[in-house]
Design a protein around this motif. Sequence first.
Motif, mmCIF file in Angstrom:
data_model
loop_
_atom_site.group_PDB
_atom_site.id
_atom_site.type_symbol
_atom_site.label_atom_id
_atom_site.label_comp_id
_atom_site.label_asym_id
_atom_site.label_seq_id
_atom_site.Cartn_x
_atom_site.Cartn_y
_atom_site.Cartn_z
ATOM 1 N N MET A 399 40.115 57.824 27.073
ATOM 2 C CA MET A 399 38.820 57.327 27.506
ATOM 3 C C MET A 399 38.050 58.428 28.233
ATOM 4 N N ALA A 400 36.741 58.428 28.072
ATOM 5 C CA ALA A 400 35.884 59.445 28.679
ATOM 6 C C ALA A 400 35.086 58.847 29.831
ATOM 7 N N GLY A 401 34.554 59.740 30.690
ATOM 8 C CA GLY A 401 33.672 59.326 31.765
ATOM 9 C C GLY A 401 34.364 58.713 32.952
ATOM 10 N N LEU A 402 35.657 58.841 33.070
ATOM 11 C CA LEU A 402 36.416 58.234 34.163
ATOM 12 C C LEU A 402 36.203 58.985 35.466
ATOM 13 N N PRO A 403 36.560 58.366 36.595
ATOM 14 C CA PRO A 403 36.474 59.095 37.873
ATOM 15 C C PRO A 403 37.268 60.392 37.820
ATOM 16 N N ALA A 404 36.840 61.375 38.595
ATOM 17 C CA ALA A 404 37.478 62.696 38.582
ATOM 18 C C ALA A 404 38.985 62.579 38.830
ATOM 19 N N GLY A 405 39.762 63.242 37.974
ATOM 20 C CA GLY A 405 41.211 63.251 38.124
ATOM 21 C C GLY A 405 41.936 62.150 37.373
ATOM 22 N N VAL A 406 41.220 61.087 37.010
ATOM 23 C CA VAL A 406 41.858 59.955 36.345
ATOM 24 C C VAL A 406 41.910 60.209 34.843
ATOM 25 N N ARG A 407 43.070 59.955 34.260
ATOM 26 C CA ARG A 407 43.214 59.974 32.802
ATOM 27 C C ARG A 407 43.656 58.581 32.377
ATOM 28 N N ALA A 423 47.238 54.646 32.461
ATOM 29 C CA ALA A 423 46.406 55.475 33.330
ATOM 30 C C ALA A 423 47.247 56.149 34.404
ATOM 31 N N TRP A 424 46.784 57.316 34.838
ATOM 32 C CA TRP A 424 47.379 57.999 35.980
ATOM 33 C C TRP A 424 46.336 58.900 36.611
ATOM 34 N N ASP A 425 46.653 59.418 37.797
ATOM 35 C CA ASP A 425 45.745 60.294 38.536
ATOM 36 C C ASP A 425 46.318 61.699 38.495
ATOM 37 N N LEU A 462 58.542 47.103 37.975
ATOM 38 C CA LEU A 462 57.744 46.364 38.939
ATOM 39 C C LEU A 462 56.425 45.995 38.283
ATOM 40 N N VAL A 463 56.025 44.728 38.410
ATOM 41 C CA VAL A 463 54.753 44.247 37.857
ATOM 42 C C VAL A 463 53.910 43.728 39.005
ATOM 43 N N THR A 464 52.690 44.257 39.129
ATOM 44 C CA THR A 464 51.786 43.834 40.196
ATOM 45 C C THR A 464 50.475 43.337 39.595
ATOM 46 N N SER A 465 49.687 42.683 40.403
ATOM 47 C CA SER A 465 48.344 42.236 40.016
ATOM 48 C C SER A 465 47.345 42.928 40.930
ATOM 49 N N GLU A 466 46.389 43.642 40.332
ATOM 50 C CA GLU A 466 45.453 44.432 41.126
ATOM 51 C C GLU A 466 44.042 44.281 40.564
ATOM 52 N N PRO A 467 43.035 44.295 41.438
ATOM 53 C CA PRO A 467 41.660 44.237 40.939
ATOM 54 C C PRO A 467 41.309 45.499 40.171
ATOM 55 N N SER A 468 40.575 45.366 39.105
ATOM 56 C CA SER A 468 40.201 46.528 38.308
ATOM 57 C C SER A 468 39.343 47.507 39.098
ATOM 58 N N SER A 469 38.751 47.037 40.161
ATOM 59 C CA SER A 469 37.924 47.897 41.000
ATOM 60 C C SER A 469 38.749 48.716 41.986
ATOM 61 N N ALA A 470 40.056 48.472 42.059
ATOM 62 C CA ALA A 470 40.880 49.195 43.022
ATOM 63 C C ALA A 470 42.319 49.295 42.507
ATOM 64 N N VAL A 471 42.487 49.903 41.328
ATOM 65 C CA VAL A 471 43.824 50.075 40.766
ATOM 66 C C VAL A 471 44.494 51.252 41.460
ATOM 67 N N ALA A 472 45.673 51.025 41.997
ATOM 68 C CA ALA A 472 46.392 52.080 42.702
ATOM 69 C C ALA A 472 47.001 53.046 41.686
ATOM 70 N N LEU A 473 46.518 54.306 41.702
ATOM 71 C CA LEU A 473 46.983 55.304 40.735
ATOM 72 C C LEU A 473 47.573 56.514 41.449
#
Length: 506
Positions: A399-407, A423-425, A462-473
């Motif tokens: 995916m393109a246009g992601l926040p800096a450092g995120v793939r 995804a990862w940082d 481990l499976v967690t539930s996280e808001p798409s606006s704050a995914v821990a990467l």
Amino acid sequence: MSLKTPFPAALVATLAAFAVAPGPLWAQPLSSPPGNVSVQANASSDELAAASQLGAQAVRAIPNVSWLGIERVVGGGYDWSSPDANQRLVQSHGLEYYRVINSSRPDDPGKPSCATDQGTMFLLSPNLRTPYQDFVKAAVERYDGDGAFDMSGLTAPVRRWSYTPENGTYFCPQGDVTGFATMFQLTADAVHAADPTAEVLLPLNAPGVYLCAFADGYFARATIDFKGQNLTRSQVSTQYAQNIAYTKALIAAIRPDAYDLHLYGDADSIPARKKWLLDYVASQGLPARPVYAMEGGEPFADFGERFPTGPSTCPGTGSVAEDASRLAFQSGSLVKHFVLALSSGYGTVTSNLFSEYGDFGTNFGDLDLLDACHRPRPAFATYQLVRQKLVPFASAVEMAGLPAGVRAFRFTFAAPRSDVYVAWDSSAAGGGITPRDLSAFLPFATATVTHAVTAAGASGPLVTSEPSSAVALGATPVFLEGMGRVLPRPVVAGPGLPPVPRLPHR
């Protein structure tokens, strides 16, 4: 490659505990690449059971098909008992069998002085080349599944063959492009004479293509770590000119049906290595061919990846606790390895089950999915996750246009299955974790996040539930799905790439 320590039968149950869910024996074969997942393993019941438990679709199992082992005396007849037994064993576990042909002939009076081991391969004397091709034709005919001269009980024909496990590694003299290319062509011609639709793979070692790609400007960085040195492009071009020239000459001289590009070292370079290979192939006026990866993994010391604890040993031999950071790194890098290779079009991506690299020592950092005591490492369960989450897929793109450092990579599937994102940082340092806003890129407000297994002894992810606006990467990739899918898919063990269409037997 050598025979390894037998896998204890009692540990099959231990491996089963690492499965996230059971599944049917056979999966539907992929209609075409972009990919499947495989392992290297011994042709033993327990290792192949472990491969099936992983969800591997294919296996490059040893021992290889050796001319010396099957025709002990030239003209004395063939003994197929060992390769037949291996064939029956592999197919009984629902795995596609990639087979390797070795041309070792230590009784060749014209062998070079460097051929001091019975497994060494070299350019055979002219009077042995026809008998060698006869042997190759007989082997292919025995396992091609066309109904003529087939092995009794053959149910899973062999469609993909390699000449040697890796070019240069077992061939003498080193750097003999003409000799290797001649032997490859003799092999390929014989394979195709017996089965015109079979694929013959050219196995390319990792450092050669890696150095070529970097020296020719295909990496998005100015330096690489190689054999303890931090090197610029010009330094690599100078210091490793002979290696680069050999690799390019070999590729220019050989006409394979597919390339087997070995992918040890940093995962980030995987797409660039394939792009360099196919660009160079095109520059030589050669047609594009599929690219597979039948070996690979991290950590790999030659590429600057060093960890404080070497391969583990078992009780009674001076047991050593494995380094937790290395285990976590291996597991996380395995996800990147598969994601980057599958999304860039590799037809097969492979990990090692055991104990190939543990035997070789700390240069490899021990890449195997099981430790020296045959216990699953975190990477074992993580391989299962990759298989369950991503294969078979319809398409995969970064995916393109992601926040800096995120793939992030989007994998799509046949309906009705929903997309999976990985995804990862890449900017994360150490074990750092940062919330990242991916809400503009994910089609769901809340993400089900499945984490790679990084802790020794963990029984599942481990499976967690996280808001798409704050995914821990962080540096270790995670799998992101909509809330409709919480549990991983079942492991589905079965055949890998599609059968090659058959021509009528001549």
